[in-house]
Design an enzyme around this catalytic site. Structure first.
Site, short mmCIF file in Angstrom:
data_model
loop_
_atom_site.label_atom_id
_atom_site.label_comp_id
_atom_site.label_asym_id
_atom_site.label_seq_id
_atom_site.Cartn_x
_atom_site.Cartn_y
_atom_site.Cartn_z
N HIS A 1 0.85 -1.20 0.00
CA HIS A 1 0.00 0.00 0.00
C HIS A 1 0.88 1.24 0.00
CE1 HIS A 1 1.06 -0.43 4.19
NE2 HIS A 1 0.42 0.65 4.54
N HIS B 1 1.30 3.92 1.98
CA HIS B 1 1.77 4.66 3.14
C HIS B 1 3.29 4.78 3.01
CE1 HIS B 1 -1.94 3.90 5.90
NE2 HIS B 1 -2.05 4.99 5.18
N ASP C 1 6.01 4.57 4.73
CA ASP C 1 7.02 3.61 5.20
C ASP C 1 7.14 2.38 4.31
OD1 ASP C 1 4.46 3.07 6.24
OD2 ASP C 1 5.23 1.99 7.97
N HIS C 2 6.25 2.27 3.29
CA HIS C 2 6.30 1.11 2.39
C HIS C 2 6.74 1.46 0.97
CE1 HIS C 2 4.23 -1.63 5.25
NE2 HIS C 2 3.95 -0.45 5.78
N HIS D 1 -7.15 -1.82 5.95
CA HIS D 1 -6.22 -0.84 6.49
C HIS D 1 -6.73 0.55 6.12
CE1 HIS D 1 -2.44 0.34 8.18
NE2 HIS D 1 -1.93 0.80 7.06
N ASP E 1 0.24 -4.45 7.49
CA ASP E 1 -0.67 -3.33 7.65
C ASP E 1 -2.13 -3.72 7.38
OD1 ASP E 1 1.87 -2.28 7.82
OD2 ASP E 1 1.22 -0.30 7.18
N HIS F 1 7.69 -5.40 10.87
CA HIS F 1 6.96 -4.13 10.94
C HIS F 1 6.70 -3.76 12.40
CE1 HIS F 1 3.59 -1.27 10.20
NE2 HIS F 1 4.16 -1.10 9.01
ZN LIG Z 1 3.39 0.40 7.65
ZN LIG Z 2 0.09 1.49 6.56
#
Ligand SMILES: [Zn+2]
Ligand SMILES: [Zn+2]
Length: 296
Positions: free
Chosen positions: A60, A62, A64-65, A137, A205, A263
């Site tokens: 996804h 976000h 941090d990914h 999520h 997530d 994570h």
């Molecule tokens: Zn994350």
């Molecule tokens: Zn996320």
């Protein structure tokens, strides 16, 4: 097949944990699941040449990914990446990707093909296929499965006894076909046996959901987020994440062989607490560290 963790933290990097990234190497394929900030430096430390990456699977959008994507793609261009890089992600990925790449003075980037995946099987070759299912999520999010196909192993001793040598006839038997050889019928099982393929699932997530159990069903290895331990259940609910115990429960319901947690919230200096939290419900659990390798 080898799996190597490139990043095991969430939100922001710590001294010991980079952000989301898992590398799966299988034959000529090097598939990255998620590409958090700093992924290309992690690849460097792991001794993996960026040009060897064949596919990037994004769970996804976000930060941090995905924040490692622009840098990695720029390196691909500079190092004259051979072939077409395949990127897969959830619905909306094309728009997000375009916007992200517009933020830099980049003249051209590597040849790539970005596919938005909704659900189900989205890639297949002779050796393996890839599947995805939507998770639950704050943003559209996919869990992924790498499923190696069953293959036949030839027992040369048995083959030689029947007068067979390496060549097209043996090739047919390996592909599961019955052949006629010197007036005799030879079945594939006469000269070999089936070896079951491995299944690796990557889920991060998400709140607990039935699709997580469905996707992880009978996996040899389930890589799953455990952002918090179960004493912080309220936080996990608030941000749409799993606790380690939740992950253990999903592993249990799905009948997986091994669970590896990743994570982690930066409040956990060691993964031991999370490991123990999940082990209350699923024994074969390990907390990942950056650069940890698993062979299947
Ligand atoms: Zn994350
Ligand atoms: Zn996320």
């Amino acid at each position: 097949m080898q799996i190597q963790f490139l990043g095991t933290g969430c939100m922001m990097p710590t001294k010991t944990r980079n952000l989301a990234g898992v590398l799966l190497s299988y034959k000529a394929e090097n598939i990255i699941f998620d590409c958090g900030e700093g992924t290309q430096r992690q690849l460097k430390i792991a001794g993996v040449k960026p040009g060897k990456i064949t596919k990037i699977l994004i769970s996804h959008w976000h930060g941090d990914h995905v924040l490692g994507l622009p840098g990695l793609l720029q390196t691909f261009s500079a190092s004259e990446y051979q072939g077409v890089l395949e990127i897969f992600g959830p619905l909306g990925s094309k728009k997000f990707f375009e916007h992200m790449m517009k933020g830099f003075a980049v003249k051209e980037i590597v040849d790539y093909r970005l596919t938005e995946v909704e659900s189900g099987k989205f890639f297949e070759n002779d050796d393996f296929y890839l599947e995805a299912l939507p998770m639950k999520h704050g943003a559209p999010c996919l869990g992924y499965a790498f499923i190696e196909k069953n293959r036949r192993r030839i027992e040369m001793k048995k083959a030689r006894k029947l007068g067979l040598k390496e060549g097209p006839v043996l090739g047919k038997l390996q592909r599961g076909q019955t052949v006629s050889f010197k007036g005799k019928k030879i079945k594939p099982d006469d000269v070999g046996f089936v070896v079951g393929g491995s299944k690796v699932v990557y889920i991060t997530d998400t709140e607990p959901c039935s699709n997580a159990v469905k996707l992880a069903q009978d996996a040899d290895l389930l890589i799953m987020e455990a952002t918090y331990a179960s004493d912080l259940q309220a936080k996990a609910d608030e941000y749409g994440h799993l606790t380690a115990k939740d992950s253990g429960m999903i592993a249990n319901q799905a009948g997986v062989k091994k669970l590896v947690l990743t994570h982690f919230s930066q409040r956990y200096k060691s993964g031991k607490i999370l490991e123990e939290d999940a082990r209350q419900v699923f024994d074969n659990t390990e907390a990942a560290e950056d650069f940890m390798k698993i062979r299947l």
